[in-house]
Design an enzyme around this catalytic site. Structure first.
Site, PDB file in Angstrom:
ATOM      1  N   HIS A  85     -26.870 -11.470 -23.230  1.00  0.00           N
ATOM      2  CA  HIS A  85     -28.226 -11.931 -22.927  1.00  0.00           C
ATOM      3  C   HIS A  85     -29.149 -10.716 -22.870  1.00  0.00           C
ATOM      4  O   HIS A  85     -30.027 -10.624 -22.014  1.00  0.00           O
ATOM      5  CB  HIS A  85     -28.247 -12.688 -21.600  1.00  0.00           C
ATOM      6  CG  HIS A  85     -27.399 -13.924 -21.614  1.00  0.00           C
ATOM      7  ND1 HIS A  85     -27.014 -14.587 -20.470  1.00  0.00           N
ATOM      8  CD2 HIS A  85     -26.859 -14.624 -22.643  1.00  0.00           C
ATOM      9  CE1 HIS A  85     -26.272 -15.641 -20.804  1.00  0.00           C
ATOM     10  NE2 HIS A  85     -26.154 -15.686 -22.106  1.00  0.00           N
TER      11      HIS A  85
ATOM     12  N   HIS B  13     -31.870 -18.056 -25.819  1.00  0.00           N
ATOM     13  CA  HIS B  13     -30.572 -17.849 -25.176  1.00  0.00           C
ATOM     14  C   HIS B  13     -30.160 -16.374 -25.138  1.00  0.00           C
ATOM     15  O   HIS B  13     -30.163 -15.772 -24.070  1.00  0.00           O
ATOM     16  CB  HIS B  13     -29.531 -18.713 -25.908  1.00  0.00           C
ATOM     17  CG  HIS B  13     -28.177 -18.683 -25.278  1.00  0.00           C
ATOM     18  ND1 HIS B  13     -27.184 -19.586 -25.580  1.00  0.00           N
ATOM     19  CD2 HIS B  13     -27.628 -17.838 -24.388  1.00  0.00           C
ATOM     20  CE1 HIS B  13     -26.107 -19.310 -24.890  1.00  0.00           C
ATOM     21  NE2 HIS B  13     -26.341 -18.245 -24.155  1.00  0.00           N
TER      22      HIS B  13
ATOM     23  N   GLU C 109     -18.270 -20.880 -23.860  1.00  0.00           N
ATOM     24  CA  GLU C 109     -18.654 -20.590 -25.247  1.00  0.00           C
ATOM     25  C   GLU C 109     -17.440 -20.314 -26.141  1.00  0.00           C
ATOM     26  O   GLU C 109     -17.602 -19.806 -27.253  1.00  0.00           O
ATOM     27  CB  GLU C 109     -19.615 -19.390 -25.307  1.00  0.00           C
ATOM     28  CG  GLU C 109     -20.876 -19.515 -24.476  1.00  0.00           C
ATOM     29  CD  GLU C 109     -21.882 -20.509 -25.035  1.00  0.00           C
ATOM     30  OE1 GLU C 109     -21.518 -21.361 -25.863  1.00  0.00           O
ATOM     31  OE2 GLU C 109     -23.055 -20.428 -24.613  1.00  0.00           O
TER      32      GLU C 109
ATOM     33  N   HIS D 101     -21.058 -11.758 -27.036  1.00  0.00           N
ATOM     34  CA  HIS D 101     -22.257 -12.590 -26.834  1.00  0.00           C
ATOM     35  C   HIS D 101     -22.938 -12.104 -25.573  1.00  0.00           C
ATOM     36  O   HIS D 101     -22.334 -12.076 -24.503  1.00  0.00           O
ATOM     37  CB  HIS D 101     -21.873 -14.069 -26.699  1.00  0.00           C
ATOM     38  CG  HIS D 101     -22.954 -14.880 -26.050  1.00  0.00           C
ATOM     39  ND1 HIS D 101     -24.252 -14.902 -26.526  1.00  0.00           N
ATOM     40  CD2 HIS D 101     -22.960 -15.672 -24.952  1.00  0.00           C
ATOM     41  CE1 HIS D 101     -24.985 -15.679 -25.751  1.00  0.00           C
ATOM     42  NE2 HIS D 101     -24.227 -16.150 -24.782  1.00  0.00           N
TER      43      HIS D 101
ATOM     44  N   GLY E 289     -23.021 -14.233 -20.635  1.00  0.00           N
ATOM     45  CA  GLY E 289     -22.408 -13.583 -21.790  1.00  0.00           C
ATOM     46  C   GLY E 289     -20.898 -13.719 -21.794  1.00  0.00           C
ATOM     47  O   GLY E 289     -20.303 -14.184 -20.808  1.00  0.00           O
TER      48      GLY E 289
ATOM     49  N   SER F 162     -14.244 -19.008 -21.114  1.00  0.00           N
ATOM     50  CA  SER F 162     -15.692 -19.149 -21.253  1.00  0.00           C
ATOM     51  C   SER F 162     -16.060 -20.501 -21.875  1.00  0.00           C
ATOM     52  O   SER F 162     -15.371 -20.979 -22.775  1.00  0.00           O
ATOM     53  CB  SER F 162     -16.207 -18.025 -22.157  1.00  0.00           C
ATOM     54  OG  SER F 162     -17.474 -18.350 -22.647  1.00  0.00           O
TER      55      SER F 162
HETATM   56 ZN   LIG Z   1     -25.017 -17.078 -23.117  1.00  0.00          ZN
END
Ligand SMILES: [Zn+2]
Length: 226
Positions: free
Chosen positions: A102, A164, A81, A100, A32, A79
């Site tokens: 999980h 995900h 992401e 974000h 995350g 990250s």
């Molecule tokens: Zn993730």
């Protein structure tokens, strides 16, 4: 004190709370990420592959939406992401913070590839008329960024990433964290309701239409200000 210190402290605080509540799917992992918009081109975001319990505010990264380094962080990279966060800030002027995770029940719907409809008005006004599924692509890949970009025009504040986890957006960090929490609540309830095998009533179409108008207006207003 650097000029970004408050942003970094807020990102760290939100990350620690989410981690302690189990939102990242494991207590010892680094899954995350959390970010906050600093201005029209810059964000503060959690670093890659770092355990939340060991993070300090100074470890939070400050990067441009083009992923350029704005403030040197000798120890940790942003990250993987960061591109996913950046595309959201670029496309959604109403969004100033992104979480974000999980989280367990939200992730269940990413496995059964089932969007979550509007079930409670109080939640729908925060999250939007539908929590849609973003098609799978590898974590950190340009394909995942494109798949997220393809869903943002519904102006929702929550999405489920197939196989995900989830994305929760907000006009500030408190709202983004709250939206992750609201998504987990409705995912848990919807999961239990589905498991009864009985018919499930969703909100009436007329209410869903009002939800859509409210969400669209919020985005339009933010667009006018920026
Ligand atoms: Zn993730």
């Amino acid at each position: 004190m650097t000029k970004y210190e408050n942003y970094k402290k807020n990102v760290l605080e939100a990350s620690l709370w989410l981690s302690q509540q189990g939102y990242f799917g494991s207590h010892r992992g680094s899954g995350g990420n959390v970010s906050v918009r600093i201005n029209e081109t810059v964000m503060a975001i959690t670093p890659s592959s770092a355990k939340y319990q060991e993070l300090l505010a100074e470890d939070i990264c400050v990067v441009g939406f083009d992923l350029s380094v704005i403030e040197e962080n000798n120890k940790l990279k942003p990250s993987v992401e960061a591109g996913m966060h950046s595309i959201i800030y670029r496309n959604r002027p109403d969004v100033n913070a992104i979480v974000h995770t999980h989280q367990i029940y939200g992730s269940v719907f990413g496995l059964i590839n089932t969007p979550i409809p509007a079930l409670f008005d109080e939640v729908a006004f925060s999250l939007g008329q539908m929590v849609e599924i973003v098609p799978y692509a590898l974590s950190g890949s340009p394909d995942l960024v494109n798949n997220v970009a393809g869903k943002l025009s519904n102006n929702a504040n929550a999405y489920i990433l197939q196989n995900h986890g989830i994305l929760a957006l907000g006009k500030n960090l408190d709202k983004a964290v709250l939206n992750a929490e609201l998504l987990e609540k409705i995912a848990h309830i919807y999961y239990m309701a589905l498991s009864t095998g009985k018919h499930i009533d969703t909100l009436p179409e007329s209410i869903v239409e009002v939800v859509k108008i409210v969400r669209d207006n919020e985005v339009q207003q933010a667009m006018g200000k920026k």
